[in-house]
Enzyme design. Structure first.
Site, PDB file in Angstrom:
ATOM      1  N   HIS A  49     -14.097   1.502  -9.982  1.00  0.00           N
ATOM      2  CA  HIS A  49     -13.974   2.790  -9.315  1.00  0.00           C
ATOM      3  C   HIS A  49     -13.692   3.870 -10.354  1.00  0.00           C
ATOM      4  CE1 HIS A  49      -9.650   1.390  -9.305  1.00  0.00           C
ATOM      5  NE2 HIS A  49      -9.503   2.618  -9.753  1.00  0.00           N
TER       6      HIS A  49
HETATM    7  P1  TYD Z   1      -7.511  -2.085  -5.532  1.00  0.00           P
HETATM    8  O1  TYD Z   1      -7.786  -0.623  -5.403  1.00  0.00           O
HETATM    9  O2  TYD Z   1      -8.485  -3.044  -4.929  1.00  0.00           O
HETATM   10  O3  TYD Z   1      -7.274  -2.472  -7.046  1.00  0.00           O
HETATM   11  P2  TYD Z   1      -8.316  -2.299  -8.255  1.00  0.00           P
HETATM   12  O4  TYD Z   1      -9.365  -1.315  -7.823  1.00  0.00           O
HETATM   13  O5  TYD Z   1      -7.495  -1.798  -9.386  1.00  0.00           O
HETATM   14  O6  TYD Z   1      -8.886  -3.634  -8.565  1.00  0.00           O
HETATM   15  O7  TYD Z   1      -6.059  -2.337  -4.919  1.00  0.00           O
HETATM   16  C1  TYD Z   1      -5.651  -3.586  -4.376  1.00  0.00           C
HETATM   17  C2  TYD Z   1      -4.813  -3.326  -3.118  1.00  0.00           C
HETATM   18  O8  TYD Z   1      -3.598  -2.667  -3.470  1.00  0.00           O
HETATM   19  C3  TYD Z   1      -5.531  -2.472  -2.110  1.00  0.00           C
HETATM   20  O9  TYD Z   1      -5.244  -3.009  -0.831  1.00  0.00           O
HETATM   21  C4  TYD Z   1      -4.872  -1.117  -2.249  1.00  0.00           C
HETATM   22  C5  TYD Z   1      -3.472  -1.468  -2.709  1.00  0.00           C
HETATM   23  N1  TYD Z   1      -2.841  -0.455  -3.568  1.00  0.00           N
HETATM   24  C6  TYD Z   1      -1.746   0.228  -3.088  1.00  0.00           C
HETATM   25  O10 TYD Z   1      -1.300   0.037  -1.940  1.00  0.00           O
HETATM   26  N2  TYD Z   1      -1.140   1.146  -3.898  1.00  0.00           N
HETATM   27  C7  TYD Z   1      -1.589   1.387  -5.155  1.00  0.00           C
HETATM   28  O11 TYD Z   1      -0.984   2.231  -5.870  1.00  0.00           O
HETATM   29  C8  TYD Z   1      -2.747   0.681  -5.637  1.00  0.00           C
HETATM   30  C9  TYD Z   1      -3.286   0.939  -7.015  1.00  0.00           C
HETATM   31  C10 TYD Z   1      -3.343  -0.231  -4.810  1.00  0.00           C
END
Ligand code: TYD
Length: 131
Positions: A49
């Site tokens: 992303h």
């Molecule tokens: P995700 O966005 O999939 O992580 P990445 O893109 O870095 O691989 O995030 C994983 C999960 O954690 C998703 O359900 C959203 C949650 N999350 C939060 O609740 N707060 C946060 O600050 C972040 C970064 C993720």
């Protein structure tokens, strides 16, 4: 590329090492959120992303991982393996994070609270927005 490396001062003595992170000092924004990734499975690739406004600093506080960063013009690959090195990632940089070592703890400081509407999760949409 809208990224910068931050060299974080290490206070070391015969007891070990200590690094302090302070908003507006060695972290160039107000810190609204801190999260960290750990127990990342072997072969996992995450991220995929970019953000519309969010700024972040990533620090491999333990172990190592690699970042593939793409601003729409160029792609660079970075190894984070040093707790005294911060990687500042500005907005509109696509990131993929991979090659996590087994013990890796990747800590991220962010200048905003979690907001799903700030994410661009579709690569073609990202390319369209940066072109
Ligand atoms: P995700 O966005 O999939 O992580 P990445 O893109 O870095 O691989 O995030 C994983 C999960 O954690 C998703 O359900 C959203 C949650 N999350 C939060 O609740 N707060 C946060 O600050 C972040 C970064 C993720």
């Amino acid at each position: 590329m809208r990224i910068h490396f931050l060299q974080l001062q290490t206070h070391g003595d015969d007891r070990g090492a200590l690094i302090a992170l302070e908003q507006g000092k060695n972290i160039p924004f107000d810190i609204k959120r801190v999260y960290y990734m750990f127990n990342t499975g072997h072969g996992v690739r995450r991220g995929f992303h970019a953000h519309k406004a969010l700024k972040q600093v990533a620090i491999a506080v333990r172990g190592s991982c690699r970042f593939l960063l793409d601003d729409g013009q160029e792609k660079i690959d970075i190894l984070l393996d040093n707790p005294s090195q911060g990687l500042l990632i500005e907005s509109f940089v696509w990131r993929e994070i991979y090659d996590f070592s087994e013990e890796c703890v990747l800590m991220v400081l962010a200048d905003k609270l979690y907001d799903e509407s700030d994410y661009i999760r579709d690569y073609s949409e990202f390319k369209a927005q940066v072109s």
